[in-house]
Design an enzyme around this catalytic site. Structure first.
Site, PDB file in Angstrom:
ATOM      1  N   ALA A 237       0.819  -1.211   0.000  1.00  0.00           N
ATOM      2  CA  ALA A 237       0.000   0.000   0.000  1.00  0.00           C
ATOM      3  C   ALA A 237       0.855   1.264   0.000  1.00  0.00           C
ATOM      4  CB  ALA A 237      -0.943  -0.020   1.203  1.00  0.00           C
ATOM      5  N   HIS A 238       0.177   2.399  -0.031  1.00  0.00           N
ATOM      6  CA  HIS A 238       0.835   3.704  -0.124  1.00  0.00           C
ATOM      7  C   HIS A 238       1.755   3.977   1.049  1.00  0.00           C
ATOM      8  CE1 HIS A 238      -1.685   5.597   2.991  1.00  0.00           C
ATOM      9  NE2 HIS A 238      -2.651   4.833   2.516  1.00  0.00           N
ATOM     10  N   ASN A 239       2.891   4.598   0.765  1.00  0.00           N
ATOM     11  CA  ASN A 239       3.860   5.059   1.767  1.00  0.00           C
ATOM     12  C   ASN A 239       4.516   3.937   2.577  1.00  0.00           C
ATOM     13  OD1 ASN A 239       1.720   7.529   1.576  1.00  0.00           O
ATOM     14  ND2 ASN A 239       3.809   8.282   1.958  1.00  0.00           N
ATOM     15  N   SER A 257       1.685   3.052   5.074  1.00  0.00           N
ATOM     16  CA  SER A 257       2.610   3.734   5.980  1.00  0.00           C
ATOM     17  C   SER A 257       3.320   2.802   6.961  1.00  0.00           C
ATOM     18  CB  SER A 257       1.877   4.838   6.761  1.00  0.00           C
ATOM     19  OG  SER A 257       1.339   5.796   5.866  1.00  0.00           O
TER      20      SER A 257
END
Length: 341
Positions: A237-239, A257
């Protein structure tokens, strides 16, 4: 290939007839005359004793018996991989240049010996390093940068502004830089898309399997660390940040994250919740659910994740519950009989 030549190429110590011929590789169970196999674990000793292989790669200190020639090496698994390449008929090397059906923007910077296959799209402001291969039907998005000797197999999508290091391999169906899964909740309960304006950075010597999705960052960057190997069907997923030399097996999912340390192994179907830190050299067994931070050098399993030894104690204790129940019932009957007296 004669065993004498094979031993020389692999740096192996041969025990057996040097004139025997080997034509291909196979598993211990399926190998037949003319085939080479390898012993990867002590658990396969019994199979080796009855294997019909012409020769088998074994550890240098192997002391068991075998019915075939032996090639003693330091690392049978690695040497078997080297041997397999000796008998592998590779497909033709991609033709250097741009296929007539490919669409390449005028301002794309091409390194030396680049190959762009049929029906590819290379958008504007892209830079491709030396020896890059772009397989058929692949897309390299606007402003992306690829280092030297990158290989995108057929039907890979690299979204805008992605950065890929040197010697990276990405297999078919994978999408790099798709939007992160982020929505805000409105007063009426509906969800509003949060812009995902970050990028994905893939460092040197990474290999990513087929049908993997690596989401772009909401802001900043999603990072796949140097030397990391990612199996098929993984969601990042993102980050997310993944440290160097980590391994992610099939169907792993990592929420946004989260930071994964260096040389960490996440086995098949491991799930990691968002905004966590998983330390260096962590091992998570298959189907582990990680919902809290994990310190370095920890081996975990279970859902929620607990240290391996703790999980095993609990599991083996559970197996004794049936016998414990019978014992309690017996004691209850004895107590009842004493009370009645």
């Amino acid at each position: 290939m004669k065993l004498s030549e094979l031993a020389e190429r692999l740096g192996a110590v041969l025990e057996g007839d040097a004139s025997l011929e080997v034509e291909q590789v196979n598993s211990l169970e399926q190998a037949r005359v003319g085939e080479l196999s390898f012993l990867s674990s002590e658990r396969y000793h019994s199979i080796l004793e009855h294997s019909q292989a012409t020769a088998v790669l074994v550890p240098a200190d192997f002391e068991g018996s075998a019915s075939c020639a032996l090639l003693r090496v330091k690392n049978p698994d690695r040497s078997f991989g080297e041997a397999a390449l000796l008998f592998y008929a590779a497909p033709p090397v991609p033709v250097m240049g741009i296929h007539p059906s490919a669409v390449v923007a005028d301002d794309v910077v091409l390194g030396a010996d680049v190959s762009v296959g049929p029906n590819c799209t290379i958008e504007g402001h892209v830079k491709l390093g030396d020896g890059v291969v772009i397989g058929s039907n692949s897309i390299v998005g606007y402003g992306s940068q690829l280092g030297d000797a990158v290989y995108l197999h057929a039907s890979v999508t690299l979204r805008e502004f992605s950065k890929v290091g040197n010697h990276v391999i990405i297999h078919s169906g994978t999408v790099i830089g798709s939007d992160g899964f982020g929505y805000s909740v409105e007063p009426d309960g509906s969800r509003r898309k949060i812009p995902q304006i970050g990028i994905v950075v893939i460092e040197d010597d990474v290999e990513i399997g087929s049908n993997v999705s690596v989401d772009r960052a909401r802001f900043g960057k999603t990072v796949i660390g140097r030397g990391t190997k990612i199996d098929n069907l993984v969601q990042i997923a993102h980050n997310v940040t993944i440290g160097p030399d980590s391994v992610l097996c099939g169907q792993v999912g990592i929420a946004g994250s989260t930071k994964i340390g260096a040389k960490t192994i996440l086995a098949g179907q491991v799930g990691v919740a968002g905004h966590l830190t998983v330390g260096d050299r962590v091992i998570a067994n298959a189907k582990t659910g990680i919902v809290t931070d994990i310190g370095e050098d920890t081996h975990v399993m279970g859902m929620p994740a607990v240290p391996k030894k703790e999980f095993q104690r609990g599991y083996f204790g559970m197996l004794k519950l049936g016998a414990l129940r019978k014992k309690i019932r017996k004691l209850e009957k004895q107590i009842d009989s004493l009370i009645k007296k």
